[in-house]
Design an enzyme around this catalytic site. Sequence first.
Site, PDB file in Angstrom:
ATOM      1  N   GLU A  68      23.015  31.719 -17.971  1.00 57.97           N
ATOM      2  CA  GLU A  68      23.425  30.317 -17.977  1.00 57.97           C
ATOM      3  C   GLU A  68      23.281  29.674 -19.351  1.00 57.97           C
ATOM      4  OE1 GLU A  68      22.211  31.361 -13.762  1.00 57.97           O
ATOM      5  OE2 GLU A  68      21.322  31.651 -15.742  1.00 57.97           O
ATOM      6  N   PHE A 130      14.083  26.657  -1.437  1.00 53.16           N
ATOM      7  CA  PHE A 130      14.422  27.832  -2.242  1.00 53.16           C
ATOM      8  C   PHE A 130      15.403  27.442  -3.346  1.00 53.16           C
ATOM      9  CE2 PHE A 130      17.253  31.572  -2.906  1.00 53.16           C
ATOM     10  CZ  PHE A 130      16.313  32.391  -3.509  1.00 53.16           C
ATOM     11  N   GLN A 131      15.082  27.803  -4.557  1.00 54.76           N
ATOM     12  CA  GLN A 131      15.877  27.513  -5.754  1.00 54.76           C
ATOM     13  C   GLN A 131      16.113  26.013  -5.938  1.00 54.76           C
ATOM     14  OE1 GLN A 131      19.378  30.118  -5.879  1.00 54.76           O
ATOM     15  NE2 GLN A 131      18.171  31.616  -7.015  1.00 54.76           N
ATOM     16  N   LYS A 180      24.583  20.701  -2.353  1.00 53.15           N
ATOM     17  CA  LYS A 180      25.526  21.609  -1.696  1.00 53.15           C
ATOM     18  C   LYS A 180      26.253  20.935  -0.550  1.00 53.15           C
ATOM     19  CE  LYS A 180      25.882  26.354   0.050  1.00 53.15           C
ATOM     20  NZ  LYS A 180      25.131  27.617   0.308  1.00 53.15           N
ATOM     21  N   MET A 503      13.903  34.869 -41.746  1.00 51.68           N
ATOM     22  CA  MET A 503      13.416  33.587 -42.231  1.00 51.68           C
ATOM     23  C   MET A 503      11.922  33.423 -41.944  1.00 51.68           C
ATOM     24  SD  MET A 503      14.498  31.100 -44.052  1.00 51.68           S
ATOM     25  CE  MET A 503      16.260  30.872 -43.898  1.00 51.68           C
TER      26      MET A 503
END
Length: 599
Positions: A68, A130-131, A180, A503
């Site tokens: 993502e 959940f999630q 949802k 760096m």
Amino acid sequence: MTNAEHKKASPDQSGQTVHTMTGAEVLLQVLVDMGVDVIFGYPGGAVLPIYDALFQQENIRHILTRHEQAAVHAAEAYARSTGKVGVALVTSGPGATNTVTGLVDALMDSIPIVCISGQVFSSLIGNDAFQEADTVGITRAATKFNYLVKDKEKLADKIREAFYIAGSGRPGPVLIDIPKDIMMSKVPYSQKTVTVHPSYQPVTEPALAAIKDAVHAMKNAKRPIFYTGGGIINSGPHASEGLRKLVKMTGFPCTSTLMGLGAYPGSDKQFLGMLGMHGTYEANLATHGCDVLIALGSRFDDRVTGSVKDFAPNSIKIHADIDPSQINKIVLVDIPIIGDVSRTIDLMIEEWGKDKTSVDKVALEEWWNQIEKWRAVDCLKYQQDTAAGEVIKPQHAIRRLHDLIAARGKEAYISTEVGQHQMWTAQHFSFETPNHFMTSGGLGTMGYGLPAAVGIQVAHPDALVIDIAGEASTMMNVQELATIKQYRLPVKVFILNNRYMGMVRQWQELVHGGRYSESYSDSLPDFVKLAESFGIKGMRARTIDELDTMITAMLDEPGPVVMEIQVEKEENCFPMIPAGAPHNQILLGPVKEKSKTAS
């Protein structure tokens, strides 16, 4: 209209036809209305209704990234290379939390994107489902605006509002979190114009009095300089065209931040190169010594200013920015101009012609003579042994890449990761036009360049797109090679491999007594075999006599390539201004004097 044949329709009070669709279908239809043709994303349970609706339409292309964070970076680069708003789509919980780095990256660099995140059912919010994650709370500081859709009746309006906020004023990322159940519910849709929130009214028209004061100061300048930034590129091609006209009209020197490279042609004699910590000697000394500083679309970040109290200490400072919060935020200015920088430049050009004050041509000529003396130092010079078998200097690899592309009469779109190779690219790869250089400026995100190259190539399928990378940054989002392969994207990945986090190692050498704590990569993949395992062409150049041949072979390859350039392991990036030091305490490196202080 998405599957419009079976949607219920009725007129609303204004006489417009209102269609009833699922929330997912409304979302996609509004995206089509907003001109979206591609989104970058990764599916999950909370957004399956959207993915199901995507499957049943043909207007929007979906690019499946492998993470993502990569989806957001790809959307950023799509936006930066096209001037459109980029779109990312992720699921709830970890899908949303994985976007935070990309969102902050877009916020820091003022990139217009809309991130759509799925959320658990409305009835489960707050129950540790959940999630589930508090996506709005987590991303509040990472976005320009965010919103949890609670009322399905407002879904379409909120999506339109998100696009307006992302792309107007100072651009930035906007996140819309959609439960949802709203995606699955029947939701009203009608074609409407964007509804502007009354509290969000960005000022785009500069005050004429401020323009007149600025031009008056410019006309009376003895040692002027334009200090330009990414705001010019964000404002659109007209702003870059106006900048070129204004610089030529005035005869003034011009420098740029990292994010502004390409707004003014890098090869033009009035361009002094990049300003700041790894900017050129002439740009930094001219900024330190100027008497009028014209800052256009730049924000005085610490990598440019160094010591704030010593920044252009004897100058009248003009600052033009669309974001009023940036005015006097870091550096106090004498003439603030709030408005769209494109419009500001247009009015400056107009006022320059009206103001009959004569420019001091003698003083300006003396100023250019001084600048040419600084330029003669040749601060970007490096020593490359050309005998067969000699090690490749990273600067030389980038210059040869640039020159071999230019010899073909082409201009590439370049993305970079973050580190020494990023600064060497800014120094040695001359950018002539805007929107061709995509890099992570404010946040400095390792792992940006590879997914960014995906976004650029999707936006410009026939263009030459190259990610100039370091081996450490490449490992951050290396999984996106699968995205490149799946969509047959002819991206070229140009890895400068010195086995160090370059760096980090440089600062450890110069500041921490050469104690290279955890900056060396003792275990790296064989990048050629790694590329081949993804079904991508792998190439490698080990020595100077192989370099041009391998770059040419990479450019000739019609498909994607991962090219590893094994470079000098402990090469440092100079010039360099130590953190917090003034511009006149610039270090030139071993090829020139080790350090030099100029008055």
